[in-house]
Design an enzyme around this catalytic site. Structure first.
Site, PDB file in Angstrom:
ATOM      1  N   PHE A  32      43.590  50.104  31.953  1.00 35.36           N
ATOM      2  CA  PHE A  32      45.051  50.005  31.989  1.00 35.36           C
ATOM      3  C   PHE A  32      45.466  48.630  32.495  1.00 35.36           C
ATOM      4  O   PHE A  32      46.504  48.106  32.112  1.00 35.36           O
ATOM      5  CB  PHE A  32      45.643  51.126  32.851  1.00 35.36           C
ATOM      6  CG  PHE A  32      45.785  50.762  34.301  1.00 35.36           C
ATOM      7  CD1 PHE A  32      46.938  50.143  34.768  1.00 35.36           C
ATOM      8  CD2 PHE A  32      44.768  51.022  35.199  1.00 35.36           C
ATOM      9  CE1 PHE A  32      47.067  49.801  36.102  1.00 35.36           C
ATOM     10  CE2 PHE A  32      44.892  50.677  36.527  1.00 35.36           C
ATOM     11  CZ  PHE A  32      46.046  50.066  36.986  1.00 35.36           C
ATOM     12  N   CYS A  33      44.639  48.014  33.364  1.00 35.39           N
ATOM     13  CA  CYS A  33      44.960  46.672  33.856  1.00 35.39           C
ATOM     14  C   CYS A  33      44.922  45.659  32.721  1.00 35.39           C
ATOM     15  O   CYS A  33      45.765  44.764  32.647  1.00 35.39           O
ATOM     16  CB  CYS A  33      43.977  46.260  34.941  1.00 35.39           C
ATOM     17  SG  CYS A  33      44.199  47.144  36.499  1.00 35.39           S
ATOM     18  N   ASP A  34      43.948  45.814  31.820  1.00 36.22           N
ATOM     19  CA  ASP A  34      43.860  44.912  30.677  1.00 36.22           C
ATOM     20  C   ASP A  34      45.049  45.095  29.747  1.00 36.22           C
ATOM     21  O   ASP A  34      45.590  44.134  29.203  1.00 36.22           O
ATOM     22  CB  ASP A  34      42.562  45.157  29.907  1.00 36.22           C
ATOM     23  CG  ASP A  34      41.332  44.814  30.723  1.00 36.22           C
ATOM     24  OD1 ASP A  34      41.414  43.865  31.515  1.00 36.22           O
ATOM     25  OD2 ASP A  34      40.304  45.492  30.570  1.00 36.22           O
TER      26      ASP A  34
END
EC number: 3.4.22.-
Length: 400
Positions: A33-35
């Site tokens: 999700f960070c990417d």
């Protein structure tokens, strides 16, 4: 959940841009999700460089964000989400946006550039997020376009508030450069306009485009103007020449308008209000326009307008500027400052009418130009801070 891409980058660079290449080649379903959040902030959710599947995943992630309550906003928090068990907070403090998230038992943070911040704002779900006392953004909202009018009338309605989107580099929006483009922006807009395109109003009185064109020409605004130049105010004789060339000298019916425009065109704050309203960074990017068209086509809307298959009828964009004088609380408010303040509302209305339907998008920016503001990049930058903008965005498509 691995968050090393963001965490390592936080230690080495103040911007996330340098890590994009490390994520774009990875299969989408393998991205953390960070990417995904990184790609959204870098490119914006409406980037034409991504597939519809990628945009769907981005939208699904951004839909997780909700407006923060007033009691949660001690550090400027305006949105929060809990994704895959990880808490994420978006905060705006002194004009700087930061992303806070929990990495193990440690709270990590990353500051966003102004471009990344704008990408983040435009990607938020259709909920109202309050960013301080003077900045409220309403994210994209979908609606229905219902009409029983025949296609020619629908097209005519769209044309009346629109002009063609300019396809070549000579007129295309320039880079986001902190008001350095504003003189070129107004020159491009006015030069490319016709009777159905840009509309400019002062206190609900429409200002003829030819009058504006003559004004900017007399001010020295042309394709060769230095972007950092401070405009020199016109003398009474210069303004009078412009007015007389646009209004019959002997016709008393235009006397009120002539007096009004003669006064306005000698007021630096009005010139600042007028020219700043054309700054394209206040409005819409080409990728947003492309997204709207792609969305309409991808929804496979029925042929309601009875056009030929694959016929692209209209790809239009209009610009409406409303400038209103601020009524002072007392007479000294004008005399003390040597002029008056102006409220500016600048709207841009791109629309798409195809064989598959109608898409209408509106972005409106409102701000205050204080009395005495000089028409220069420095003057506009001080008068119109980013947090003073109020932007609304809407997409309307036919009801299927």
């Amino acid at each position: 959940m691995q968050t090393s891409n963001i965490t390592n980058h936080e230690r080495n660079d103040s911007s996330w841009m340098s890590t994009v290449k490390s994520t774009t080649e990875v299969s989408w379903n393998k991205l953390s999700f960070c990417d995904v959040l990184l790609k959204i902030i870098t490119f914006g959710i409406y980037s034409p460089h991504e597939t519809l599947a990628e945009k769907y995943s981005e939208k699904k992630l951004m839909d997780s964000f909700s407006p923060s309550l007033s009691q949660d906003k001690m550090d400027g928090e305006f949105a929060h989400a809990n994704i895959d068990g990880i808490s994420i907070r978006l905060c705006l403090n002194k004009g700087i946006c930061s992303v806070f998230y929990l990495d193990g038992d440690k709270i990590q943070s990353t500051q966003l550039s102004s471009k990344e911040y704008n990408n983040l704002l435009s990607s938020l779900p259709p909920k109202q997020f309050n960013l301080g006392k003077v900045h409220t953004i309403t994210a994209p909202v979908s609606g229905n376009f219902k009409t029983h009018k025949p296609a020619p009338e629908v097209i005519e309605t769209a044309i009346n508030c629109c002009t063609s989107i300019i396809p070549n580099d000579d007129y295309f929006p320039v880079k986001d450069t902190d008001f350095n483009s504003v003189w070129h922006d107004i020159y491009r807009d006015i030069r490319a306009s016709n009777s159905n395109s840009t509309k400019i109003y002062f206190n609900n009185i429409e200002i003829p485009l030819k009058l504006i064109a003559d004004l900017i020409n007399e001010l020295g605004i042309n394709e060769f103007i230095d972007s950092k130049k401070e405009l020199q105010m016109l003398s009474y004789n210069q303004v009078n020449k412009i007015i007389n060339s646009n209004f019959p000298q002997q016709d008393l019916c235009f006397q009120t308008e002539k007096l009004l425009f003669t006064s306005l065109f000698q007021d630096p704050a009005f010139i600042s209000a007028l020219t700043s309203a054309f700054w394209q960074s206040l409005h819409i990017t080409s990728s947003s326009v492309e997204h709207i068209y792609a969305q309409i086509m991808s929804e496979n809307i029925e042929n309601r307008l009875n056009f030929m298959p694959e016929q692209r009828v209209i790809n239009n964009c209009g610009h409406i500027i409303k400038i209103n004088a601020v009524v002072p609380k007392n007479d000294t408010a004008i005399s003390a400052s040597g002029g008056r303040a102006y409220e500016v509302s600048s709207s841009i209305l791109p629309s798409h009418i195809t064989c598959n339907g109608v898409g209408i998008n509106k972005i409106e920016t409102s701000y205050l130009v204080h009395a005495g503001t000089l028409p220069s990049s420095e003057g506009l930058r001080n008068a119109i801070p980013p947090e003073s903008r109020q932007v609304s965005f809407a997409i309307i498509s036919p009801d299927v």
